[in-house]
Scaffold this motif. Sequence first.
Motif, PDB file in Angstrom:
ATOM      1  N   VAL A   1      46.554 -50.282  70.114  1.00  0.00           N
ATOM      2  CA  VAL A   1      46.309 -48.626  70.870  1.00  0.00           C
ATOM      3  C   VAL A   1      47.468 -48.651  71.893  1.00  0.00           C
ATOM      4  CG1 VAL A   1      44.805 -46.641  70.533  1.00  0.00           C
ATOM      5  CG2 VAL A   1      44.361 -48.650  69.110  1.00  0.00           C
ATOM      6  N   GLU A   2      48.420 -48.197  71.982  1.00  0.00           N
ATOM      7  CA  GLU A   2      49.125 -48.422  72.512  1.00  0.00           C
ATOM      8  C   GLU A   2      49.226 -46.375  73.354  1.00  0.00           C
ATOM      9  OE1 GLU A   2      50.929 -50.472  74.515  1.00  0.00           O
ATOM     10  OE2 GLU A   2      51.169 -51.970  73.239  1.00  0.00           O
ATOM     11  N   VAL A   3      48.308 -46.090  74.324  1.00  0.00           N
ATOM     12  CA  VAL A   3      48.285 -44.274  74.758  1.00  0.00           C
ATOM     13  C   VAL A   3      48.534 -44.548  75.955  1.00  0.00           C
ATOM     14  CG1 VAL A   3      46.885 -43.919  73.168  1.00  0.00           C
ATOM     15  CG2 VAL A   3      46.012 -45.671  74.441  1.00  0.00           C
ATOM     16  N   PRO A   4      48.599 -43.850  77.152  1.00  0.00           N
ATOM     17  CA  PRO A   4      48.879 -43.498  78.178  1.00  0.00           C
ATOM     18  C   PRO A   4      47.487 -43.796  79.314  1.00  0.00           C
ATOM     19  CG  PRO A   4      50.224 -42.082  77.785  1.00  0.00           C
ATOM     20  CD  PRO A   4      49.259 -42.519  76.072  1.00  0.00           C
ATOM     21  N   GLN A   5      46.360 -43.455  78.972  1.00  0.00           N
ATOM     22  CA  GLN A   5      45.604 -43.905  79.299  1.00  0.00           C
ATOM     23  C   GLN A   5      45.182 -45.546  79.785  1.00  0.00           C
ATOM     24  OE1 GLN A   5      41.114 -43.232  78.406  1.00  0.00           O
ATOM     25  NE2 GLN A   5      41.724 -40.642  78.618  1.00  0.00           N
ATOM     26  N   GLN A   6      45.226 -45.657  78.504  1.00  0.00           N
ATOM     27  CA  GLN A   6      44.452 -47.234  78.388  1.00  0.00           C
ATOM     28  C   GLN A   6      44.416 -47.928  77.477  1.00  0.00           C
ATOM     29  OE1 GLN A   6      40.833 -48.499  80.823  1.00  0.00           O
ATOM     30  NE2 GLN A   6      40.097 -48.200  79.103  1.00  0.00           N
ATOM     31  N   SER A   7      45.764 -48.610  77.157  1.00  0.00           N
ATOM     32  CA  SER A   7      46.197 -49.471  75.347  1.00  0.00           C
ATOM     33  C   SER A   7      44.750 -50.617  75.408  1.00  0.00           C
ATOM     34  CB  SER A   7      47.449 -50.205  75.743  1.00  0.00           C
ATOM     35  OG  SER A   7      48.414 -49.063  75.997  1.00  0.00           O
ATOM     36  N   TYR A   8      44.760 -50.690  74.342  1.00  0.00           N
ATOM     37  CA  TYR A   8      43.383 -52.275  73.699  1.00  0.00           C
ATOM     38  C   TYR A   8      43.945 -52.047  72.420  1.00  0.00           C
ATOM     39  CZ  TYR A   8      42.203 -47.322  71.921  1.00  0.00           C
ATOM     40  OH  TYR A   8      41.737 -46.414  71.130  1.00  0.00           O
ATOM     41  N   GLU A   9      43.092 -52.836  72.184  1.00  0.00           N
ATOM     42  CA  GLU A   9      42.834 -53.776  70.769  1.00  0.00           C
ATOM     43  C   GLU A   9      41.306 -53.366  70.036  1.00  0.00           C
ATOM     44  OE1 GLU A   9      43.565 -57.916  71.894  1.00  0.00           O
ATOM     45  OE2 GLU A   9      45.631 -57.660  71.953  1.00  0.00           O
ATOM     46  N   ILE A  10      41.751 -53.590  68.503  1.00  0.00           N
ATOM     47  CA  ILE A  10      40.880 -53.122  67.704  1.00  0.00           C
ATOM     48  C   ILE A  10      40.960 -54.866  66.853  1.00  0.00           C
ATOM     49  CG2 ILE A  10      40.527 -52.188  65.693  1.00  0.00           C
ATOM     50  CD1 ILE A  10      42.576 -50.320  66.551  1.00  0.00           C
ATOM     51  N   ALA A  11      39.817 -55.377  67.058  1.00  0.00           N
ATOM     52  CA  ALA A  11      39.639 -56.761  66.355  1.00  0.00           C
ATOM     53  C   ALA A  11      39.222 -56.833  64.940  1.00  0.00           C
ATOM     54  CB  ALA A  11      39.391 -57.689  67.753  1.00  0.00           C
TER      55      ALA A  11
ATOM     56  N   HIS B   1      38.415 -40.295  76.433  1.00  0.00           N
ATOM     57  CA  HIS B   1      37.873 -41.642  77.687  1.00  0.00           C
ATOM     58  C   HIS B   1      38.013 -42.777  76.131  1.00  0.00           C
ATOM     59  CE1 HIS B   1      36.621 -43.343  80.711  1.00  0.00           C
ATOM     60  NE2 HIS B   1      35.587 -44.424  80.227  1.00  0.00           N
ATOM     61  N   GLN B   2      39.128 -43.388  76.320  1.00  0.00           N
ATOM     62  CA  GLN B   2      39.437 -44.361  75.082  1.00  0.00           C
ATOM     63  C   GLN B   2      38.526 -45.725  75.976  1.00  0.00           C
ATOM     64  OE1 GLN B   2      41.482 -44.223  73.332  1.00  0.00           O
ATOM     65  NE2 GLN B   2      42.996 -42.075  73.291  1.00  0.00           N
ATOM     66  N   PRO B   3      38.247 -46.490  74.982  1.00  0.00           N
ATOM     67  CA  PRO B   3      37.482 -47.665  74.508  1.00  0.00           C
ATOM     68  C   PRO B   3      38.415 -48.819  76.065  1.00  0.00           C
ATOM     69  CG  PRO B   3      38.186 -47.627  72.402  1.00  0.00           C
ATOM     70  CD  PRO B   3      38.804 -46.002  72.804  1.00  0.00           C
TER      71      PRO B   3
ATOM     72  N   VAL C   1      47.203 -41.898  66.995  1.00  0.00           N
ATOM     73  CA  VAL C   1      46.836 -41.760  68.388  1.00  0.00           C
ATOM     74  C   VAL C   1      47.911 -42.805  69.804  1.00  0.00           C
ATOM     75  CG1 VAL C   1      45.050 -43.074  70.087  1.00  0.00           C
ATOM     76  CG2 VAL C   1      44.384 -42.177  68.155  1.00  0.00           C
ATOM     77  N   SER C   2      48.447 -43.168  68.930  1.00  0.00           N
ATOM     78  CA  SER C   2      49.608 -43.697  69.801  1.00  0.00           C
ATOM     79  C   SER C   2      50.694 -43.260  69.625  1.00  0.00           C
ATOM     80  CB  SER C   2      50.061 -45.074  69.200  1.00  0.00           C
ATOM     81  OG  SER C   2      49.370 -46.102  69.324  1.00  0.00           O
ATOM     82  N   GLN C   3      50.799 -41.524  69.294  1.00  0.00           N
ATOM     83  CA  GLN C   3      51.576 -40.641  69.538  1.00  0.00           C
ATOM     84  C   GLN C   3      51.893 -39.716  70.104  1.00  0.00           C
ATOM     85  OE1 GLN C   3      54.450 -40.668  65.556  1.00  0.00           O
ATOM     86  NE2 GLN C   3      53.159 -42.204  64.405  1.00  0.00           N
ATOM     87  N   ASP C   4      50.281 -38.914  69.757  1.00  0.00           N
ATOM     88  CA  ASP C   4      49.409 -38.333  70.493  1.00  0.00           C
ATOM     89  C   ASP C   4      48.017 -37.899  71.126  1.00  0.00           C
ATOM     90  OD1 ASP C   4      48.429 -35.447  71.020  1.00  0.00           O
ATOM     91  OD2 ASP C   4      48.787 -35.408  68.956  1.00  0.00           O
ATOM     92  N   GLU C   5      48.118 -38.753  72.164  1.00  0.00           N
ATOM     93  CA  GLU C   5      46.952 -39.390  72.972  1.00  0.00           C
ATOM     94  C   GLU C   5      45.481 -38.070  72.660  1.00  0.00           C
ATOM     95  OE1 GLU C   5      44.134 -41.856  76.499  1.00  0.00           O
ATOM     96  OE2 GLU C   5      46.345 -41.431  76.527  1.00  0.00           O
ATOM     97  N   LYS C   6      46.046 -37.098  73.324  1.00  0.00           N
ATOM     98  CA  LYS C   6      45.293 -36.018  73.650  1.00  0.00           C
ATOM     99  C   LYS C   6      45.638 -34.778  72.236  1.00  0.00           C
ATOM    100  CE  LYS C   6      43.740 -37.848  78.195  1.00  0.00           C
ATOM    101  NZ  LYS C   6      43.955 -37.261  78.990  1.00  0.00           N
ATOM    102  N   GLU C   7      45.979 -35.096  70.885  1.00  0.00           N
ATOM    103  CA  GLU C   7      46.089 -34.087  69.748  1.00  0.00           C
ATOM    104  C   GLU C   7      46.674 -32.668  70.839  1.00  0.00           C
ATOM    105  OE1 GLU C   7      42.208 -31.559  67.521  1.00  0.00           O
ATOM    106  OE2 GLU C   7      42.026 -33.816  67.929  1.00  0.00           O
ATOM    107  N   ALA C   8      48.121 -32.944  71.237  1.00  0.00           N
ATOM    108  CA  ALA C   8      48.576 -31.853  71.623  1.00  0.00           C
ATOM    109  C   ALA C   8      49.662 -31.641  70.690  1.00  0.00           C
ATOM    110  CB  ALA C   8      49.647 -32.522  72.690  1.00  0.00           C
ATOM    111  N   GLY C   9      49.784 -31.831  69.566  1.00  0.00           N
ATOM    112  CA  GLY C   9      50.532 -31.949  68.169  1.00  0.00           C
ATOM    113  C   GLY C   9      49.835 -33.359  66.674  1.00  0.00           C
ATOM    114  N   LEU C  10      50.637 -33.957  67.031  1.00  0.00           N
ATOM    115  CA  LEU C  10      50.536 -35.034  65.312  1.00  0.00           C
ATOM    116  C   LEU C  10      49.517 -35.327  65.131  1.00  0.00           C
ATOM    117  CD1 LEU C  10      51.832 -36.588  63.333  1.00  0.00           C
ATOM    118  CD2 LEU C  10      51.518 -38.463  64.685  1.00  0.00           C
ATOM    119  N   ARG C  11      48.498 -35.268  66.359  1.00  0.00           N
ATOM    120  CA  ARG C  11      47.053 -36.263  66.387  1.00  0.00           C
ATOM    121  C   ARG C  11      46.094 -35.059  65.328  1.00  0.00           C
ATOM    122  NH1 ARG C  11      43.088 -38.943  70.466  1.00  0.00           N
ATOM    123  NH2 ARG C  11      40.832 -39.654  69.080  1.00  0.00           N
ATOM    124  N   ALA C  12      46.466 -33.847  65.663  1.00  0.00           N
ATOM    125  CA  ALA C  12      45.258 -32.693  65.108  1.00  0.00           C
ATOM    126  C   ALA C  12      45.398 -33.152  63.486  1.00  0.00           C
ATOM    127  CB  ALA C  12      46.144 -31.204  65.153  1.00  0.00           C
ATOM    128  N   ILE C  13      46.233 -33.937  62.938  1.00  0.00           N
ATOM    129  CA  ILE C  13      46.257 -33.377  60.869  1.00  0.00           C
ATOM    130  C   ILE C  13      44.949 -35.105  61.052  1.00  0.00           C
ATOM    131  CG2 ILE C  13      48.570 -33.994  61.334  1.00  0.00           C
ATOM    132  CD1 ILE C  13      49.017 -36.619  60.332  1.00  0.00           C
TER     133      ILE C  13
END
Length: 374
Positions: free
Chosen positions: A7-17, A169-171, A243-255
């Motif tokens: 998950v590539e996000v500005p706050q802190q990228s991380y992995e889902i295993a 708050h990203q894990p 989420v990677s395209q819109d971390e804080k629901e400014a647009g796309l994440r609303a879907i």
Amino acid sequence: MQFVIRVEVPQQSYEIAIAHRDSQTSLTASGLDDLGVWMSRLKLGKKVLLVSNPAIFRRYGERAIAALKLVGYDVSSRTLPAGERYKTLKSLQKIYDAALQNRLERSSTMVALGGGVIGDMTGFAAATWLRGINFVQVPTSLLAMVDASIGGKTGVNHPQGKNLIGAFHQPRFVLIDPSVLKTLPAREFRAGMAEVIKYGIIWDAQLFAKLEESRRLDQMRYLDEKLLSLILSASCQSKADVVSQDEKEAGLRAILNYGHTIGHAVESLTGYKLVNHGEAVAIGMVAAGQIAVKLQMWSSEEAQRQDALIEKTGLPTQLPSGLDIEAIIDALQTDKKVKDGKVRFVLPTQIGEVTVTDQVPADVIRQVLQQMQS
């Protein structure tokens, strides 16, 4: 079975295993038993507070703690009551008390072992303790695996509405061990499938088609390992993509809120006791689909395909009996998605695509809800 999704996000990228050891090589070990190994790669501080609910802790708590201690973590734990109605500031205080008692520092980590309620509360506690400490998700329900554990939305409920108090708050890491689903109650499995169907409607038409091909989806035992792998990997990838395209629901994440607008109102008005989150989302998806049909945005044929899949999963397609329609419409006004006083709906345009609009007349909502009365 092992997939790693980033998950590539500005706050802190991380992995889902998504990790599950082959039972042919180990009869007792699983991905959960490797929790400490996965976390040790992140160079976190030594103190860990594991938060769970009593039922999950009895099944998996000692294994998780042993996995953490094996690599040198100093582990303490705190259990909280299970259930959405306990997702409150009062419960949050108990996590803070445990953090203080065990002298958690800014380099320390809170680990959420449980479903979406535990994940939301632990994440919010981590976001606010010492102005933000590390947080790791170990989801144990299907709903938490495919949705709640990913994306950094944390929070608790206000008496007047769901998740009104919260923070992004990203894990640092999400560990999904599919083997724990074997002990998941059937109703909770179905609740998770509501979110899986959601991804099929909003993002992944191929996933939707694969679900349609399955003979039964109402119990975990009817899923073979290949289908379960697809459900987990495709759903997590869909959430990660958005989420990677819109971390804080400014647009796309609303879907990602498809089905949640009316769903949250139903949950709140029934006191989080009568229907669970997935059941409410299923009801909300049926309503959103019918609204889209009435507004001539979606075909009735595709709406019927959605509703048939929801029914095949054993989820409700009608409102709980006795629920006041005007109360639902009033409750929509307190939803987090209201903007400039207008309720925003996520509505499908075809399977795999949705749009967000605030141009839904109240009389259309009312008509749809009346049709859905049981």
